[in-house]
Each structure stands twice: as C-alpha cells, then as structure tokens.
Design a protein around this motif. Sequence first.
Motif, PDB file in Angstrom:
ATOM      1  N   GLU A 435       0.689  -1.116  -0.100  1.00  0.00           N
ATOM      2  CA  GLU A 435      -0.080  -0.090  -0.177  1.00  0.00           C
ATOM      3  C   GLU A 435       1.034   1.046   0.058  1.00  0.00           C
ATOM      4  O   GLU A 435       0.289   2.241  -0.219  1.00  0.00           O
ATOM      5  CB  GLU A 435      -0.947   0.031   1.195  1.00  0.00           C
ATOM      6  N   SER A 436       2.077   1.094   0.410  1.00  0.00           N
ATOM      7  CA  SER A 436       2.881   2.373   0.525  1.00  0.00           C
ATOM      8  C   SER A 436       3.890   2.496  -0.565  1.00  0.00           C
ATOM      9  O   SER A 436       4.598   3.223  -0.978  1.00  0.00           O
ATOM     10  CB  SER A 436       3.788   2.032   1.882  1.00  0.00           C
ATOM     11  N   LEU A 437       3.614   1.534  -1.673  1.00  0.00           N
ATOM     12  CA  LEU A 437       4.623   1.842  -2.773  1.00  0.00           C
ATOM     13  C   LEU A 437       4.678   3.049  -3.663  1.00  0.00           C
ATOM     14  O   LEU A 437       5.872   3.600  -3.923  1.00  0.00           O
ATOM     15  CB  LEU A 437       4.289   0.651  -3.768  1.00  0.00           C
ATOM     16  N   GLU A 438       3.516   3.641  -4.003  1.00  0.00           N
ATOM     17  CA  GLU A 438       3.406   4.848  -4.431  1.00  0.00           C
ATOM     18  C   GLU A 438       4.137   5.983  -3.616  1.00  0.00           C
ATOM     19  O   GLU A 438       4.913   6.931  -4.293  1.00  0.00           O
ATOM     20  CB  GLU A 438       2.050   5.233  -4.928  1.00  0.00           C
ATOM     21  N   PHE A 439       3.873   6.205  -2.453  1.00  0.00           N
ATOM     22  CA  PHE A 439       4.517   7.081  -1.222  1.00  0.00           C
ATOM     23  C   PHE A 439       6.209   6.668  -1.693  1.00  0.00           C
ATOM     24  O   PHE A 439       6.971   7.677  -1.994  1.00  0.00           O
ATOM     25  CB  PHE A 439       4.133   6.747  -0.069  1.00  0.00           C
ATOM     26  N   GLY A 440       6.595   5.500  -1.564  1.00  0.00           N
ATOM     27  CA  GLY A 440       7.871   4.957  -1.620  1.00  0.00           C
ATOM     28  C   GLY A 440       8.620   5.567  -2.964  1.00  0.00           C
ATOM     29  O   GLY A 440       9.773   5.990  -3.171  1.00  0.00           O
ATOM     30  N   ARG A 441       7.742   5.486  -4.084  1.00  0.00           N
ATOM     31  CA  ARG A 441       8.395   5.982  -5.446  1.00  0.00           C
ATOM     32  C   ARG A 441       8.631   7.503  -5.253  1.00  0.00           C
ATOM     33  O   ARG A 441       9.290   7.945  -6.236  1.00  0.00           O
ATOM     34  CB  ARG A 441       7.388   5.676  -6.284  1.00  0.00           C
ATOM     35  N   SER A 442       7.475   8.297  -4.674  1.00  0.00           N
ATOM     36  CA  SER A 442       7.826   9.604  -4.613  1.00  0.00           C
ATOM     37  C   SER A 442       9.083  10.115  -3.717  1.00  0.00           C
ATOM     38  O   SER A 442       9.844  10.763  -4.092  1.00  0.00           O
ATOM     39  CB  SER A 442       6.515  10.002  -3.928  1.00  0.00           C
ATOM     40  N   ILE A 443       9.585   9.095  -2.761  1.00  0.00           N
ATOM     41  CA  ILE A 443      10.667   9.277  -2.126  1.00  0.00           C
ATOM     42  C   ILE A 443      11.794   9.101  -2.973  1.00  0.00           C
ATOM     43  O   ILE A 443      12.820   9.712  -3.123  1.00  0.00           O
ATOM     44  CB  ILE A 443      10.635   8.497  -0.743  1.00  0.00           C
ATOM     45  N   HIS A 444      11.771   8.071  -3.813  1.00  0.00           N
ATOM     46  CA  HIS A 444      12.731   8.018  -4.790  1.00  0.00           C
ATOM     47  C   HIS A 444      12.969   9.144  -5.842  1.00  0.00           C
ATOM     48  O   HIS A 444      14.147   9.294  -6.018  1.00  0.00           O
ATOM     49  CB  HIS A 444      12.370   6.664  -5.792  1.00  0.00           C
ATOM     50  N   GLY A 445      12.009   9.635  -6.181  1.00  0.00           N
ATOM     51  CA  GLY A 445      11.983  10.823  -6.870  1.00  0.00           C
ATOM     52  C   GLY A 445      12.790  12.175  -6.213  1.00  0.00           C
ATOM     53  O   GLY A 445      13.460  12.780  -6.631  1.00  0.00           O
ATOM     54  N   TRP A 446      12.335  12.118  -4.953  1.00  0.00           N
ATOM     55  CA  TRP A 446      13.140  13.091  -3.905  1.00  0.00           C
ATOM     56  C   TRP A 446      14.795  12.690  -4.130  1.00  0.00           C
ATOM     57  O   TRP A 446      15.746  13.508  -3.937  1.00  0.00           O
ATOM     58  CB  TRP A 446      12.787  13.027  -2.685  1.00  0.00           C
ATOM     59  N   HIS A 447      14.872  11.562  -4.164  1.00  0.00           N
ATOM     60  CA  HIS A 447      16.315  10.902  -3.990  1.00  0.00           C
ATOM     61  C   HIS A 447      17.066  11.140  -5.298  1.00  0.00           C
ATOM     62  O   HIS A 447      18.093  11.617  -5.292  1.00  0.00           O
ATOM     63  CB  HIS A 447      16.202   9.307  -4.031  1.00  0.00           C
ATOM     64  N   GLN A 448      16.344  11.407  -6.330  1.00  0.00           N
ATOM     65  CA  GLN A 448      16.934  11.799  -7.650  1.00  0.00           C
ATOM     66  C   GLN A 448      17.012  13.205  -7.764  1.00  0.00           C
ATOM     67  O   GLN A 448      18.029  13.866  -8.132  1.00  0.00           O
ATOM     68  CB  GLN A 448      16.017  11.231  -8.926  1.00  0.00           C
ATOM     69  N   LYS A 449      16.033  14.013  -7.042  1.00  0.00           N
ATOM     70  CA  LYS A 449      16.181  15.439  -7.212  1.00  0.00           C
ATOM     71  C   LYS A 449      17.247  15.929  -6.382  1.00  0.00           C
ATOM     72  O   LYS A 449      17.865  16.961  -6.888  1.00  0.00           O
ATOM     73  CB  LYS A 449      14.733  15.984  -6.548  1.00  0.00           C
ATOM     74  N   LEU A 450      17.549  15.311  -5.341  1.00  0.00           N
ATOM     75  CA  LEU A 450      18.668  15.726  -4.586  1.00  0.00           C
ATOM     76  C   LEU A 450      20.045  15.384  -5.139  1.00  0.00           C
ATOM     77  O   LEU A 450      21.180  15.829  -4.421  1.00  0.00           O
ATOM     78  CB  LEU A 450      18.706  15.227  -2.940  1.00  0.00           C
ATOM     79  N   GLY A 451      20.124  14.708  -5.840  1.00  0.00           N
ATOM     80  CA  GLY A 451      21.403  14.334  -6.791  1.00  0.00           C
ATOM     81  C   GLY A 451      22.154  13.140  -5.933  1.00  0.00           C
ATOM     82  O   GLY A 451      23.257  13.368  -5.841  1.00  0.00           O
ATOM     83  N   LEU A 452      21.398  12.194  -5.491  1.00  0.00           N
ATOM     84  CA  LEU A 452      21.833  11.075  -4.717  1.00  0.00           C
ATOM     85  C   LEU A 452      22.087   9.917  -5.198  1.00  0.00           C
ATOM     86  O   LEU A 452      21.934   9.062  -5.040  1.00  0.00           O
ATOM     87  CB  LEU A 452      21.123  11.010  -3.328  1.00  0.00           C
ATOM     88  N   LEU A 453      21.877   9.960  -6.573  1.00  0.00           N
ATOM     89  CA  LEU A 453      21.851   8.869  -7.373  1.00  0.00           C
ATOM     90  C   LEU A 453      23.172   8.001  -7.193  1.00  0.00           C
ATOM     91  O   LEU A 453      23.059   6.664  -7.197  1.00  0.00           O
ATOM     92  CB  LEU A 453      21.900   9.132  -9.025  1.00  0.00           C
ATOM     93  N   ASN A 454      24.176   8.491  -6.977  1.00  0.00           N
ATOM     94  CA  ASN A 454      25.538   7.950  -6.716  1.00  0.00           C
ATOM     95  C   ASN A 454      25.962   7.534  -5.284  1.00  0.00           C
ATOM     96  O   ASN A 454      26.756   6.962  -4.964  1.00  0.00           O
ATOM     97  CB  ASN A 454      26.838   8.824  -6.940  1.00  0.00           C
ATOM     98  N   ASP A 455      24.878   7.755  -4.346  1.00  0.00           N
ATOM     99  CA  ASP A 455      25.128   7.396  -2.898  1.00  0.00           C
ATOM    100  C   ASP A 455      24.752   6.064  -2.629  1.00  0.00           C
ATOM    101  O   ASP A 455      23.431   5.537  -2.846  1.00  0.00           O
ATOM    102  CB  ASP A 455      24.138   8.433  -1.897  1.00  0.00           C
TER     103      ASP A 455
END
Length: 937
Positions: A435-455
């Motif tokens: 049930e939390s998958l969509e919210f988790g994907r939005s957090i993944h979006g924040w992860h990309q927005k903050l430039g943490l792809l290499n973290d």
Amino acid sequence: MSYRVQENFKNTRLQDVFNMIRHVTLEPNIINVTIVHALTLKVGCFADLRAATSLLTVYSRTGYFGSSMALFDEVRDKDTIFLNAMMSAYIENKWFDVAFDLFVKMIGEGIQFDPTTLVIVISSLSNNKSLVQGQLIHGLSIKAGMLADTFLSNAVIDMYAKCGHLGSSEFLFAEMERRDIVSWNSIISGCLYNNRHEKSLWYLKEMNCSENRANGVTISCAIAACTCLQEFGVGLAVHGWGIRLGCVESHHIAVANSLISFYSQFRDVNAAECIFEEMVVKNVISWNAMIKGLALNGAVQEAFNLLHDMQFVRSVEPDITTLVTVLPLCSELMLLREGKSVHGFIIRREIGSELSVVNCLVDMYSKCENVEKSEYLFWTMPKKDLVTWNTMISGYAQNGRSWEAQNLFKKLLSWCSTCTLPTLLAILPSCESPESLEFGRSIHGWHQKLGLLNDILASNSLMYMYICCGDLLSASTLLCRISAKADVTSWNTFITGCTQKSHFWEALQCFNFMRQKFHIDYDSITLVSVVSASGNLELALQGKLIHGLVLKTPSGLDIRVQNSLVTMYGRLGDTESARLIFNHSHNHNLCSWNCMISAFVQNEDVKKALELFRILDFEPNEITISTVVSACTQLGILEYGKQIHGHVFRFGFDKNPSISAALLDMYSNCGRLDVALRVFHSSPEKSVSAWNSLISAYGFHNNTRRAIETFKEMIDSGISPTNSTFVNLLSVCSHSGLVDEGCWYYDHMFSKYGMLPATEHHVCMVDMLGRSGRLHEAYNFIKKLKIPPDPGIWGALLSACNYHGDLDMGREVADILFSLEPENVSYYVALCNMYVAAGRWEESVNLRTIIQDKQLKKTVGYSLIDVGLILVNHLPSPVISQLPVNHLRHLPSSTNEGRRPVKEFQDLLRRSKICSQFFNICSGVQSRSSGVHTPRI
C-alpha cells in the motif's frame, strides 16, 4: 576580605595597583575584580590602557562579558593591544562574527594590527569554518610580511585544517622555515581532524626525527589516531613512548583521556579504569570518556553508577556531552526507566532547552516504544532543526506508525523546502507494505532530485523499501544500476531483504549472481541469509553446498552463521547434523541453545529438547521458554508443562503474550481446559495468538458454541483476525458438522475481515465438505480455485472419499495425487483400503505390489507412557492392561527395534522408586511371557 583590601590599598602607589590587577588576572574572581576596578578608578590609573585591557580580560574570563563590553565602550583612545583583548573576549564567548567585524572596523579606521591580531582573527575564522575569509587573512598576512611569525603560521595551518583544506595546511607547513612543537601538533591534529589518521602518524614519525620533542598534545593526538585506525600494537608503543617522555603523568589530562578512549575501544576496560582511577585531576572529558567506555563494553550498570558518582564531584558537573553519551545508551538498550531518570536530571539542571539534548530525548522515548512522550516533546519544543524532524519521523516509522511518519514528512516539506539524506533514510522504513509503494516511489523521486544517485547508502535503503513493498523488479533494477560500484552491503541488502520477506528463491539466485558474475566476496551476513533461504525452501543439497562454502571462509566461525546452520538442518529434519554443528561450536550463546532446542522440537524429538533445556548454560529468555512449552504440548505430559510454567513465573515471563498463548495450547492439549482459561484471563495483554489458541482449545474440547463466541469477542475487542484464526474456526466448524457456518466464514474472510484465503483454509473447506458427505461440492470447490491446488487439498478429498466409500471419485483423486507426489505412500494405502472395503481384492493386491516395487514405507507412529518422570516405550500389552489409568499417556505401537532385558528395566524402576504396583506387574509379566513382550525403556 573586601574591606581589608580597601583599607590596605587606600593610599597605594600606581605600580602596586598594576600588580594587583595582574594577580586578579591569574585568579579571576568577580568580587575582587570589582574592588580592583573601583580602586583603579579611585587612584586615577584607569586612563592607562594596560589597566583597562587587564580589567576587560578578567571580566570576560569570570563570565561577566557584559561588563567587558561596557568597559570597551568607555575607553576612547583604543590601541592595538586593547582591540586584541576585546576580540579575544568575543571569541571566548563564541561571538566569532562580531570579532571579525571588529577587525574589519579596525582596518577601516586605520588602526595598525600586529601578528597577534591576525592570530586572534584566524582563530575566530577557524571556529566559524569561514574558509574564504581565512584565505583573505592569509593573503593579508603575506602582504604585511608577518607570515614569518611562527604563531601566525601555526594558526593559519590550523584554520585550513578545520575548514577541510588539509592540502593547504600541508603546503604551508612544508614552506615553514622554523617549526616548533605547536607547528607539528597543528599538522598532526589537522590530519586527525580530517580523518587522515595514517598521515597523522606519518607526521608523528617525521617529528620524531626532528629536533622537536613531543609533548602531551602530540601523544594525545597519536593515541586518538591509533584508536581510529584500530592499531592496538602501535597504540601500546605510543603509550610507552609517552611514559618515557613523561607525558603520561597525572597532570597530563588530555593524554589520560585519550588513553581511556583507546583502551575502551579495544575492550580492555580494566586498563581504562586503571588510568581513570590514577588520575589526580579529572575534568568532565575524563568522566565522559570513562562513562562512554563502560557503555561500549556492556558495563551498563557501571556506567550509570559512574554518572551518579560524577554528580557528587565538586570540580566537575555533567555537561551536554555527558547527556548525549548516556541517552543513546538508554535508547539502544531500551532502558526507559534510566532514560526517565536522565530526563529528570535535565529538568533539574534546567538544560532542557539545548537542542541536541532534546533531540536525544525524542530518540530515546521513540526507541523505548513511548511514542506519545516523543510527540509531546516534539510539539512543545520552542525551536526545531532538521535533526529534530528526522528523529521524530524515524520514531514514527520504527514503531509501525507509517501514516504519522508520512504525514509528518509532508509537514516538514512545508516547513523546509528541501530535505537531506538522513531525512530520506528516516522516512523510507515507513514504506513497508504494497500500500505504501506509490509513496515510496515519490521518495525515490526526491532521492533523484537531491542528486543522490551515486550514494550507495541511499540506493541500499531504496532497494530494501521496494522489496518490502513487493516490487522486486524495481529493487533488482536498482541493484543492476549500481552494480558497478556496489559493495557487499548492497548485495546483502537485496539478499537479506528477500529472505526476510519470504522471497527465498530470489535471494539464492542473487547470491549465485553475485558470486559468479561480479565475484563479490560474501560475508557472515550473506551466509546467514542464504542458509536461512535454503532451510525455508527445504533444499537439502543447496544447504549442504552452502555449508561447504561456510567451511572454506573465516566467516564460518561467526556464531550467527553457525546458529543459522543449526536452524537450517533442523528445518531439513537432519537433527544429527544440527547437533554436530552445535557440539563443535566453541562460542555458544543463548541463541545457539534456542536454535538447537527448536530443531529438536520441530522434528518431534521432544525428549532431547527437554534434556538440552535441563543443561542450559544461560538464563532462558522468552524464546527458550515458548519453545520448551511447545515441546511439552507435543509430549502431552502435564507434569513437565507445570514445571515449565514454574520457570515462567520464576523468570518473570508470565506477562509475555506469546508465552501465555503457548501455555494455553499446552494445557488445552493436556486436557486441562480450566487451567487454560485461567491462563488466558490472567494474561494482562491478550494477543491475537492467545485468542487463536483459545478458539482452538474450545474446538479441541468439542465446545463449538464457545469457540464461535470467542471469535466474536475477539472481533469486538478490536483484535484483527489472522490466517490462523480462520484455520481454527473452519476446523471447529468441520469437526462439529457446521458446514453452513464454515462456508459463511470462508466466504467473508476477505470481504469482511480483509484476509485472503490460503492453502490451509482450502484444506479445511474440503475437509469440512468431505466429512459431511458433500464430496461433489468439495470436488467442484477444488476445481474452481484460482491457484493450482496443493497436494494437501486433494489429500483431504481422498480421505473423505475413503471415509464415505466413494471409490470412483477416490480413484480419480488418487491418480492426481500419484502424479503430484508419487513417493507419498499414504495415498496408495488410502486407495488400497478403499479397494478392500469395496471387495476389489485384485486391484488391492496390484496396488500393494506397486508399493513393494517402489519400496515405499509409511512412517511408523509411536506413543509414550509417562510413569513418574520416565518415558517408557513399547510396554507389553499385559503390563499396559494392568497399569493405573493415571499412568497412561498414549499407547505405543510395536516395532522391530531391539529391546532391553527385563532385568535392566526392573533395576531402572527400582532406582527411580516407581510404585511397587507397577514393578510387580512387570515381574509377573516376565514370569508369564516368552520374551516376545519384553519391555523397552
């Protein structure tokens, strides 16, 4: 004293006043400072800048910085020394920006500065980590030709190091013509500050070859570097070097503090305590280091005792560092009572406004499962930083309150338009279901927005989130994306996550992929996960292959890996291999014993489980007790169960919900429903397991009405049912013939209670319909299932066909089962019995021939008789027929195993002081029997 000072110095000379000012400067005291200030004004020497400068400095050091500022404003003709004193006062009181502004104003007014001025300004910029302004001052010192001053050069080296530009510090250090001990200490401590511990020791070696002699600061930095590098031998050498130089005497507090931390880190807490006890003068850092060392080595009570003693030492007081050292200890060990005591101390000392302290309190209450207190602290805080928000979000997520965590995260974004990596790591655990998958994907979006792809840390957390939400494709895609730089932790995240969420095949496939394609070295965490996956899948060959890998690596000595192997072999039914691993392990912990006892219980080797429990080397915990209670339930012997119940009270586990549920099962299976009810009603917290056990108990004792009423009471109390609840309920309806009620519960499992029917529920439905003779309905029910029927479902229908004599349907169902499980002899026997009942002797003989040709054997059943405290197997029937009823505990079936002589059995009975009636019966049987019925222990 004040009056005496005034009388003695009423007519003093000007030089005597200066001597007094110098004396007060050495031992600052606000009363004496005030008197000297008044005396200075009285004799008219306040106009002398030397007196004003000294008074300004003393006011600052006594904590009356406001008086220093007032004095500064009173003086009109300020010189460089006076301005330097004011800037130093600003720095002492942490007004770094104001100190720099005063310097800028000084330059603007054309007042000359000297190297001391630049040293003071550089110090303020070092504390403020203002690199750009520090570079400007560096340039100014070069332009003014003052960089040759060793004190100034040392200050610049220190400034660059604290601003993270260690290369500039090293370049400046290399260019220095004259170096003193402060120069070496500055570069050594600078390397240490920037986590370049190896280089710190290298500079120490270079200094040892120079003309400079190490001092306490040098030794202290070297010991700290050895601690960080985990270099115990080098640390001992540095300790010895410090002793030779006389830097480990009692007055070198910094060295002693470093040594306390060093020995504590290497688990030699006795050495740390010895150093601590020998210190004549201890500062607050000494106490904090020793408290932290005790906590690090598991001496929790001693750490709290030391904190208690610290409060009675006049020269020191617990500070913020003390509190932020103790509170995390309370958090990790869930010491709520101690945490509350520390909270009370914080309130008494009126330091509850310190942000770092309140953040630790919020974290402590959250980890101690007191989220309400954390909420109160969070919302009543006058100011919050990002750490506060992250701590509260993490507290919600870790306590299963996902909605609150996600809602608070949204409020954080309205308070602060951006978030950091710790914020994402705090919110991700709240995404723990599909049930939390969509919210988790939005957090993944924040992860990309903050430039943490290499973290890597962020990617690992996102991967685990996708596994928890059931999206293995996204998790594996993310792993492939970072595979070029992924370390063993990344692979462990995927493998461990899949194992925890029952994706065992995927865990094993990932393990093979990791080894064969990427050649990543596995560690103990990897092995624990794949061993567990093999055990859960009951893959004996795969498990033995991984066991071979375990033996080839040093990780095989890890107690966690050995415990997982014991558990795996227990699930595979190979208790001998499990016992072999257990016996060869040299570092057992309580988990090891629990795994071995559980392996025996799972394989119904109850006697060995109880024997192992009897020689347990540790104090049992809840897992131990619940496992042993389960063993007593299998055994069906009430006497043992009562003894374990005594252990429950002895160790204070009577309030544990899972143990209460296990006791309820045990008493019910032993025929004491009344005691089972008392256990249920006396339990302060009734878990869903306890309710399920009570429903099963009523069904076991054929009290169908009370079982159904208990289910309704459970729903009314707000407890959500589980799969086991409906298995028990459907089983009750099946054995009581309540087919319509059972069908209603099955039909409303999902629509009303949100539970998807599983294989065990399908088996119960087929069994219920079959028992009532509705075989065609049961057959149609199986055919309509959306998933391929499990062999157990067809087996329940075959049993019903056998019971009702429906040979045609039974033969059809048997053919299906033969194709699904051709080695299961019970299906052949059931069909053979149906042929015999129908008089079809030829088919029965043919089927028996097939059983013999395939060498299929049915597992031999057995039962036990409890005589006092002895379990007696396979007694002869004349003995059994004459035994008192209260001695019987299930009649054993005969086997072809060897039997012990009757005399040995008689001797054993004599030694055990069994009742003479039983011994006489055995003696009589011996005289009448021909050896066929020789009893066996």
